[in-house]
Design an enzyme around this catalytic site. Structure first.
Site, short mmCIF file in Angstrom:
data_model
loop_
_atom_site.label_atom_id
_atom_site.label_comp_id
_atom_site.label_asym_id
_atom_site.label_seq_id
_atom_site.Cartn_x
_atom_site.Cartn_y
_atom_site.Cartn_z
N GLU A 68 0.84 -1.20 0.00
CA GLU A 68 0.00 0.00 0.00
C GLU A 68 0.88 1.25 0.00
OE1 GLU A 68 -3.64 1.82 2.77
OE2 GLU A 68 -2.36 0.20 3.53
N LYS A 139 -10.08 2.22 -1.75
CA LYS A 139 -10.22 1.60 -0.43
C LYS A 139 -11.50 2.05 0.26
CE LYS A 139 -7.47 0.95 3.83
NZ LYS A 139 -6.19 1.34 4.47
N CYS A 172 -5.47 -3.35 2.52
CA CYS A 172 -5.15 -3.34 3.94
C CYS A 172 -6.33 -3.70 4.85
CB CYS A 172 -4.55 -1.99 4.31
SG CYS A 172 -3.62 -2.02 5.87
#
Length: 313
Positions: A68, A139, A172
């Site tokens: 990331e 995200k 993540c």
């Protein structure tokens, strides 16, 4: 990191779901290293990413997953600095550089960067391949200070059809939410690629085997959904925050294909997999498999998504 060719014994291999048939054999690579935040570090980070992409290609990887925010670092001091690290997708220099590299070397790359779209910033994973830019995922589950500068993703959970198979993207903290990998699996993903920056949280950070909770959650999601999942984490410390390492490539049975990276390693993990093995039914007994046994008729009202009543906590 030594980018020289690694011994064949260090390439992990997954078992085929259908004996004798490998419909889409692919060498997958996940990169783990230590990028650093700050405009003064952008050139260093970009060089480090290019070196690791080159090393993965030299070791015959066809799908390469980066951590990331690998080109920018993670711990921004505020909104102004986050904007200073941002660029558009797909027209910005970072994505265009990955596009050129993928075309030159006939590979697929999953990277992650700060995307600017008008006044909004997103923590965005992108997929590029030999034929150019394929798509992005913004995200959707934001961690801690990310909520102060990033906008939560607003485009859902895409699965991209490619020549090597169907690729889904997460980032993540998304892996903590079982709905996210489940949706990608139900949409037909063969592999879920997850750039991560797993940050230190209150102890214990690792169990006795040196494995962190995030790695177990990745394995659990792969097992529960019969799908490959890669987690490419970073290491090191940045402005007082530490990062977990433990990058891995989970097989469709949930177990790592090969080893889990250590907490401080600058390394690349490799695995030879048949991506389409995820399409075979995960039969655990003659009467059971995880997808067929789901009680979707009951889940929705109990979860309270639509028309149901969730219990207060």
């Amino acid at each position: 990191m030594n980018p020289s060719t690694i011994p064949a014994s260090d390439i992990a291999t997954s078992a085929d779901a259908i004996p004798g048939l490998r419909a889409s054999p692919v060498r997958v690579a996940v990169v783990q290293f230590d990028p650093q935040v700050g405009i003064e570090n952008l050139e260093r980070n970009a060089k480090a990413v290019h070196e690791r992409l080159t090393a993965a290609v030299e070791n015959k990887a066809r799908l390469i997953v980066l951590p990331e925010l690998a080109t920018t670092g993670y711990c921004f001091s505020g909104r102004e600095e986050a904007y200073a690290h941002a660029e558009p997708v797909p027209t910005g220099p970072t994505v265009q550089g990955w596009v050129a590299f993928a075309a030159k070397h006939d590979v697929y790359i999953v990277g992650c960067l700060v995307e600017q779209d008008g006044p909004r910033l997103f923590d965005t994973a992108v997929l590029v391949g030999p034929d150019g830019y394929i798509g992005r995922y913004r995200k959707t589950h934001l961690w801690n200070n990310e909520k102060l500068w990033f906008t939560p993703g607003d485009e859902g959970y895409p699965v991209f059809e490619t020549k090597i198979g169907r690729i889904g993207l997460l980032v993540c903290w998304d892996i903590w939410f079982p709905e996210a990998p489940r949706i990608l699996a139900q949409l037909g993903a063969d592999i879920i690629c997850t750039p991560t920056n797993w940050v230190w949280t209150p102890p214990p950070l690792y169990d006795a085997s040196g494995t962190c909770m995030a790695a177990y959650l990745t394995m659990t999601a792969a097992h529960a959904n019969n799908v490959f999942i890669t987690a490419a984490d970073r290491v090191g410390q940045e402005r007082g925050s530490g990062f977990m390492g433990n990058s891995l490539i989970a097989g469709t049975n949930g177990w790592p294909v090969g080893r889990i990276a250590g907490p401080d390693e600058d390394t690349i993990l490799y695995a030879d997999v048949d991506l389409t093995a995820a399409r075979s039914a995960p039969i655990w007994t003659p009467l059971n498999d995880l997808h067929r046994d789901r009680r979707t008729d009951l889940y929705d009202p109990l979860l309270g998504y639509r028309g149901g009543k969730a219990l207060a906590r």
